[in-house]
Design a protein around this motif. Structure first.
Motif, PDB file in Angstrom:
ATOM      1  N   ALA A 313      -7.299  -4.745  -5.665  1.00 52.04           N
ATOM      2  CA  ALA A 313      -8.098  -4.698  -4.436  1.00 52.04           C
ATOM      3  C   ALA A 313      -7.267  -5.001  -3.193  1.00 52.04           C
ATOM      4  CB  ALA A 313      -9.265  -5.683  -4.533  1.00 52.04           C
ATOM      5  N   THR A 314      -6.140  -5.711  -3.346  1.00 53.05           N
ATOM      6  CA  THR A 314      -5.296  -6.003  -2.180  1.00 53.05           C
ATOM      7  C   THR A 314      -4.636  -4.750  -1.629  1.00 53.05           C
ATOM      8  OG1 THR A 314      -3.343  -6.480  -3.550  1.00 53.05           O
ATOM      9  CG2 THR A 314      -4.807  -8.326  -3.027  1.00 53.05           C
ATOM     10  N   THR A 315      -4.615  -3.668  -2.402  1.00 56.82           N
ATOM     11  CA  THR A 315      -4.013  -2.414  -1.941  1.00 56.82           C
ATOM     12  C   THR A 315      -5.065  -1.413  -1.498  1.00 56.82           C
ATOM     13  OG1 THR A 315      -3.986  -1.486  -4.188  1.00 56.82           O
ATOM     14  CG2 THR A 315      -2.061  -2.751  -3.493  1.00 56.82           C
ATOM     15  N   MET A 316      -6.292  -1.899  -1.263  1.00 60.11           N
ATOM     16  CA  MET A 316      -7.397  -1.001  -0.919  1.00 60.11           C
ATOM     17  C   MET A 316      -7.983  -1.369   0.439  1.00 60.11           C
ATOM     18  SD  MET A 316      -9.184  -0.865  -4.714  1.00 60.11           S
ATOM     19  CE  MET A 316     -10.140   0.619  -4.414  1.00 60.11           C
ATOM     20  N   GLN A 384      -6.564   3.452  -9.761  1.00 55.61           N
ATOM     21  CA  GLN A 384      -5.138   3.181  -9.547  1.00 55.61           C
ATOM     22  C   GLN A 384      -4.355   4.465  -9.286  1.00 55.61           C
ATOM     23  OE1 GLN A 384      -3.902  -0.035  -9.385  1.00 55.61           O
ATOM     24  NE2 GLN A 384      -2.159   1.062  -8.511  1.00 55.61           N
ATOM     25  N   VAL A 385      -4.739   5.550  -9.952  1.00 59.56           N
ATOM     26  CA  VAL A 385      -4.084   6.841  -9.707  1.00 59.56           C
ATOM     27  C   VAL A 385      -4.289   7.269  -8.261  1.00 59.56           C
ATOM     28  CG1 VAL A 385      -4.161   9.310 -10.259  1.00 59.56           C
ATOM     29  CG2 VAL A 385      -4.172   7.621 -12.102  1.00 59.56           C
ATOM     30  N   GLU A 386      -5.510   7.080  -7.746  1.00 59.57           N
ATOM     31  CA  GLU A 386      -5.783   7.429  -6.346  1.00 59.57           C
ATOM     32  C   GLU A 386      -4.986   6.538  -5.392  1.00 59.57           C
ATOM     33  OE1 GLU A 386      -7.605  10.020  -5.180  1.00 59.57           O
ATOM     34  OE2 GLU A 386      -7.577  10.573  -7.308  1.00 59.57           O
ATOM     35  N   ILE A 387      -4.849   5.262  -5.733  1.00 55.02           N
ATOM     36  CA  ILE A 387      -4.061   4.355  -4.891  1.00 55.02           C
ATOM     37  C   ILE A 387      -2.600   4.787  -4.873  1.00 55.02           C
ATOM     38  CG2 ILE A 387      -3.199   1.982  -4.686  1.00 55.02           C
ATOM     39  CD1 ILE A 387      -5.882   1.036  -5.807  1.00 55.02           C
ATOM     40  N   ASP A 388      -2.068   5.130  -6.046  1.00 57.09           N
ATOM     41  CA  ASP A 388      -0.662   5.523  -6.138  1.00 57.09           C
ATOM     42  C   ASP A 388      -0.358   6.768  -5.312  1.00 57.09           C
ATOM     43  OD1 ASP A 388      -0.273   3.375  -7.783  1.00 57.09           O
ATOM     44  OD2 ASP A 388      -0.279   4.531  -9.653  1.00 57.09           O
ATOM     45  N   LYS A 389      -1.346   7.641  -5.173  1.00 54.01           N
ATOM     46  CA  LYS A 389      -1.134   8.854  -4.376  1.00 54.01           C
ATOM     47  C   LYS A 389      -0.892   8.532  -2.905  1.00 54.01           C
ATOM     48  CE  LYS A 389      -3.970  11.961  -7.242  1.00 54.01           C
ATOM     49  NZ  LYS A 389      -5.224  12.765  -7.259  1.00 54.01           N
ATOM     50  N   THR A 390      -1.456   7.422  -2.442  1.00 49.30           N
ATOM     51  CA  THR A 390      -1.349   7.075  -1.018  1.00 49.30           C
ATOM     52  C   THR A 390      -0.156   6.173  -0.718  1.00 49.30           C
ATOM     53  OG1 THR A 390      -2.754   5.104  -1.246  1.00 49.30           O
ATOM     54  CG2 THR A 390      -3.863   7.211  -0.854  1.00 49.30           C
ATOM     55  N   LEU A 391       0.527   5.677  -1.741  1.00 48.02           N
ATOM     56  CA  LEU A 391       1.646   4.764  -1.511  1.00 48.02           C
ATOM     57  C   LEU A 391       2.861   5.531  -1.003  1.00 48.02           C
ATOM     58  CD1 LEU A 391       1.422   2.460  -4.662  1.00 48.02           C
ATOM     59  CD2 LEU A 391       0.605   1.980  -2.353  1.00 48.02           C
ATOM     60  N   PRO A 392       3.575   4.987  -0.032  1.00 44.37           N
ATOM     61  CA  PRO A 392       4.786   5.660   0.458  1.00 44.37           C
ATOM     62  C   PRO A 392       5.891   5.636  -0.590  1.00 44.37           C
ATOM     63  CG  PRO A 392       4.579   3.489   1.449  1.00 44.37           C
ATOM     64  CD  PRO A 392       3.313   3.724   0.674  1.00 44.37           C
ATOM     65  N   ASP A 536      -8.112  -0.567  16.751  1.00 43.83           N
ATOM     66  CA  ASP A 536      -8.751  -0.808  15.461  1.00 43.83           C
ATOM     67  C   ASP A 536      -7.751  -0.527  14.345  1.00 43.83           C
ATOM     68  OD1 ASP A 536     -11.090  -1.406  16.735  1.00 43.83           O
ATOM     69  OD2 ASP A 536     -11.932   0.600  16.548  1.00 43.83           O
ATOM     70  N   PHE A 537      -7.602  -1.484  13.445  1.00 45.31           N
ATOM     71  CA  PHE A 537      -6.652  -1.347  12.355  1.00 45.31           C
ATOM     72  C   PHE A 537      -7.380  -1.265  11.022  1.00 45.31           C
ATOM     73  CE2 PHE A 537      -4.147  -3.424  15.645  1.00 45.31           C
ATOM     74  CZ  PHE A 537      -2.971  -2.688  15.613  1.00 45.31           C
ATOM     75  N   GLY A 538      -6.682  -0.696  10.059  1.00 44.39           N
ATOM     76  CA  GLY A 538      -7.175  -0.696   8.691  1.00 44.39           C
ATOM     77  C   GLY A 538      -6.584  -1.866   7.928  1.00 44.39           C
ATOM     78  N   PHE A 539      -6.183  -1.614   6.679  1.00 45.06           N
ATOM     79  CA  PHE A 539      -5.590  -2.642   5.822  1.00 45.06           C
ATOM     80  C   PHE A 539      -4.250  -2.148   5.301  1.00 45.06           C
ATOM     81  CE2 PHE A 539     -10.054  -3.500   5.809  1.00 45.06           C
ATOM     82  CZ  PHE A 539     -10.182  -4.866   5.681  1.00 45.06           C
ATOM     83  N   GLY A 540      -3.246  -3.001   5.375  1.00 38.77           N
ATOM     84  CA  GLY A 540      -1.972  -2.714   4.735  1.00 38.77           C
ATOM     85  C   GLY A 540      -1.117  -1.679   5.427  1.00 38.77           C
ATOM     86  N   GLY A 541      -1.228  -1.535   6.759  1.00 34.21           N
ATOM     87  CA  GLY A 541      -0.414  -0.569   7.491  1.00 34.21           C
ATOM     88  C   GLY A 541       0.729  -1.242   8.231  1.00 34.21           C
ATOM     89  N   SER A 571      -6.014   3.603   2.246  1.00 36.41           N
ATOM     90  CA  SER A 571      -7.067   4.582   2.493  1.00 36.41           C
ATOM     91  C   SER A 571      -8.076   4.661   1.352  1.00 36.41           C
ATOM     92  CB  SER A 571      -6.453   5.972   2.724  1.00 36.41           C
ATOM     93  OG  SER A 571      -5.636   6.347   1.632  1.00 36.41           O
ATOM     94  N   VAL A 572      -7.722   4.137   0.183  1.00 32.62           N
ATOM     95  CA  VAL A 572      -8.656   4.128  -0.948  1.00 32.62           C
ATOM     96  C   VAL A 572      -9.608   2.953  -0.770  1.00 32.62           C
ATOM     97  CG1 VAL A 572      -8.882   4.003  -3.451  1.00 32.62           C
ATOM     98  CG2 VAL A 572      -6.919   5.177  -2.436  1.00 32.62           C
TER      99      VAL A 572
END
Length: 714
Positions: A313-316, A384-392, A536-541, A571-572
């Motif tokens: 959840a920390t990566t979402m 987790q697959v969806e999260i991995d797609k967004t990771l740089p 306005d910010f999101g999370f983890g940027g 973004s997930v």
């Protein structure tokens, strides 16, 4: 009432209930708040305060949970055989409280932060103190677990069966209520910033409030001391069971030769020393405990919602409209869904299945519960697959990455080795990082061409600041090579003007700082001039804010600031975790609640404690399995680890369903009645034999007296 008075019983009733149970209920609510509140933020404390990696944080977390489910066996033995329930609760609650206070103190970073940079300088002190605290908590919470509910039941007299049932309902409602509130509140406290010299995430407050609640629980329990009924310890049935099993094994080993006749069951070798009824009861318990063998795998998956799922959840993205959800608050869905699903299952789902003519036995429910838990981990793998797609994609050990930022007021064309010419507009940056395999590259800019040799650093990201005057010095800045932790955003300002500009927080040029907010306001100051910048910010940027040389203070100053997104925010959405929480909670309701119900229905009345100990032992073993699988597998991808755990549980589910197919349900009371009847018949036969022997003795005595009379006459 007269009997109670004569016996010195101090119990008082209020609305038909003993007054003492109100102290017990409040004590349980505070204790559960303390435990679940501390546990909710524990894995994040390991990762971000103690700076452990995810694998070590997960391993220590599950070791702690396992200890919490091993120590109840010790607590039950101590209470039943030595101290009694009341003294056991008091003494272990004191140990529990000391452990919670130790955890709160271990999270105060200022204690060893001698240079006041916000990071503890002596991490060994914090690790050692926290480990001592966790051991004391495990000893305390596990030790009192089997005592509090039973002690509450002892407060009722025989004619208060209805009130006793209501008490247990309220008791378990307090458990879930404490769990629900604590998993909402303590993550909020953790998200605050506190400190004496420097402001950091307030883990000390997140642990301090549970510690305070444990102090309240202890004080409340002591206040009611004079009203409790305190039963004396009468011995622990688990010790008798262990001794009987031990004697059977030892006796069987002594008579292992073929010259001794075989017996129907290996427990029958205890008949030389122990009662046949006790042996029969142990046989029934062992039959249920055999079914427990596959069960730890369910708890292996279930308890990872507090470790792996929280870290996931920390990566979402936790932005729910105007509400911001902390990663550790997602655990709140578990108690909410439990309170929702239990009545739905009992009043709707199970009756509906029964009406359809399907025999949905307890073991079948448990099998379905295990399958639902496996489905939960399949959902976690998909998330987790969806999260991995967004990771740089960060540079490897042999690579370097470079981004370009044009600080000038006119467009420039940049030539990079192995890439097409790139045109950068005024005060603009490249859209992506360029990857290079060499440490040295030649960059050419403008017309006429200006060439520079750039020395890159391996396994790092850098930004090349191209000055407005090409002949001036070119600067390289160091960028992040990992996602910001805890969902924070990393921000830096680059000043392209010839004057000093300060943020309201007075951070220096190019400084990076962290925060966790949706809307943030910055004040840019230069002398008497100021500019208010809101974003306005999101999370983890990660962002770079460039102030160009053409920047002008005024009402529209925000429009001339260039925002460069170095790392895309999460973004997930965290809402994607809700299905996995639903499946794991539905599995818990069908597996755990049904499992306890089944176990109690298949065990003798005096063996409930043995089965409770066995059930808690499966939870402990399940948490140890997490450590074993995680260490052996060493999978590079998290989604693969989720699939592995799901596959293992499906395999265990098949094994358990096969065992359940061959299981024969029994009625322990009937078996016990048969033995009791047999014992009564044996006693009747014994009485008849004794009466016959007495008659024979009397007759022989009479004949002997007659013979003596005759002899004396002669």
């Amino acid at each position: 009432t007269t009997f109670a008075y004569l016996c010195g019983d101090q119990r008082k009733d209020v609305c038909g209930y003993p007054l003492s149970i109100f102290f017990i209920v409040v004590n349980e609510f505070c204790e559960r708040f303390s435990y679940y509140g501390m546990r909710a933020v524990l894995v994040l404390y390991f990762k971000y305060f103690l700076q452990w990696d995810e694998d070590l944080a997960t391993s220590i977390y599950h070791t702690f949970v396992a200890l919490c489910y091993l120590t109840p066996i010790l607590g039950a033995i101590v209470a039943d055989s030595w101290l009694g329930k009341f003294k056991t609760i008091i003494y272990l609650s004191i140990v529990y409280t000391i452990g919670q206070v130790a955890m709160a103190v271990s999270a105060v970073h200022d204690i060893t932060d001698s240079n006041r940079d916000g990071t503890p300088d002596n991490m060994t002190f914090h690790v050692a103190l926290s480990m001592v605290g966790l051991f004391l908590i495990a000893l305390g919470t596990g030790g009192i677990k089997p005592c509090v509910a039973a002690f509450g039941g002892d407060q009722f007299s025989e004619h208060q069966d209805k009130q006793r049932r209501t008490f247990f309902s309220v008791f378990y409602l307090c458990i879930n209520g404490g769990s629900l509130l604590s998993t909402i509140i303590t993550p909020i406290l953790r998200g605050q910033e506190c400190g004496i010299y420097s402001q950091q995430k307030c883990y000390s407050l997140a642990f301090g409030v549970p510690a305070a609640l444990m102090v309240v629980a202890l004080v409340v329990f002591i206040v009611g001391s004079g009203m409790y009924y305190k039963a004396e310890p009468e011995g622990n049935i688990m010790l008798d069971v262990c001794k009987c099993i031990g004697f059977a094994i030892k006796n069987r080993y002594r008579h292992r030769s073929n010259q001794y006749p075989r017996r129907q069951h290996w427990m029958d070798w205890a008949e030389e020393k122990y009662d046949k009824l006790l042996i029969a009861q142990i046989k029934m318990v062992l039959k249920v405990l055999f079914l427990y063998i596959p069960l730890p795998m369910f708890w292996t998956l279930f308890d990872q919602k507090g470790s792996r799922w929280t870290l996931q959840a920390t990566t979402m993205n936790g932005y729910f409209g105007t509400l911001v959800i902390q990663p550790d608050q997602m655990q709140t869905f578990n108690p909410i869904l439990i309170l929702t699903l239990v009545p739905i299952m009992d009043s709707v789902i199970y009756p509906l299945i029964k009406k359809c003519g399907f025999n949905f036995t307890p073991l079948k429910r448990m099998t379905v519960g295990m399958f639902l838990a496996a489905m939960a981990f399949v959902c976690a793998a998909l998330v987790q697959v969806e999260i991995d797609k967004t990771l740089p994609v960060f540079p490897s050990a042999s690579q370097s990455q470079l981004k370009l930022l044009n600080m000038g007021s006119s467009a420039v064309t940049v030539n990079l080795p192995g890439n097409e010419p790139l045109t950068l507009n005024a005060a603009q940056a490249s859209d992506k990082y360029f990857t290079f395999e060499t440490e040295t590259i030649i960059v050419s800019v403008g017309s006429p061409v200006m060439t520079q040799t750039i020395f890159l650093k391996r396994k790092s990201r850098q930004t090349l600041l191209i000055p407005s005057v090409i002949s001036d010095e070119w600067l390289l800045t160091q960028d992040l090579t990992s996602k910001p932790e805890q969902g924070n955003n990393e921000i830096r300002f680059v000043n392209g003007m010839n004057i000093n500009i300060l943020c309201k927080q007075y951070y220096s040029f190019l400084a990076i700082f962290s925060f966790l907010m949706i809307r943030t306001k910055f004040s840019l100051l230069s002398g008497s001039q100021s500019c208010e910048y809101i974003k306005d910010f999101g999370f983890g940027g990660s962002y770079t804010f460039f102030i160009p040389r053409t920047f002008v203070f005024g009402p529209n100053c925000q429009d001339s600031i260039t925002v460069v997104e170095d790392i895309e925010p999460n973004s997930v959405h965290m809402a994607l975790q809700i299905p996995q929480y639903f499946f794991i909670t539905a599995g818990e309701v069908m597996f755990s609640v049904t499992g306890l119900e089944f176990s109690y229905s298949q065990a003798p009345s005096n063996m409930k404690a043995v089965l409770q100990a066995g059930w808690l032992f499966t939870v402990a073993i399940g948490n140890f399995i997490v450590l074993i699988v995680a260490e052996i597998a060493k999978l590079p991808n998290k989604w693969a680890e989720y699939v592995l755990f799901a596959s293992l549980l499906v395999l265990v589910c098949i094994i358990f369903s096969t065992m359940a197919y061959f299981y024969t349900y029994i009625d322990p009371s009937e078996i016990e009645d048969q033995f009791s009847k047999k014992v009564d018949d044996d006693e009747d036969d014994k009485d008849k034999r004794e009466k016959t022997e007495i008659k024979m003795v009397r007759r022989d005595s009479a004949e002997s007296d007659d013979d003596s009379y005759k002899q004396s006459n002669m």
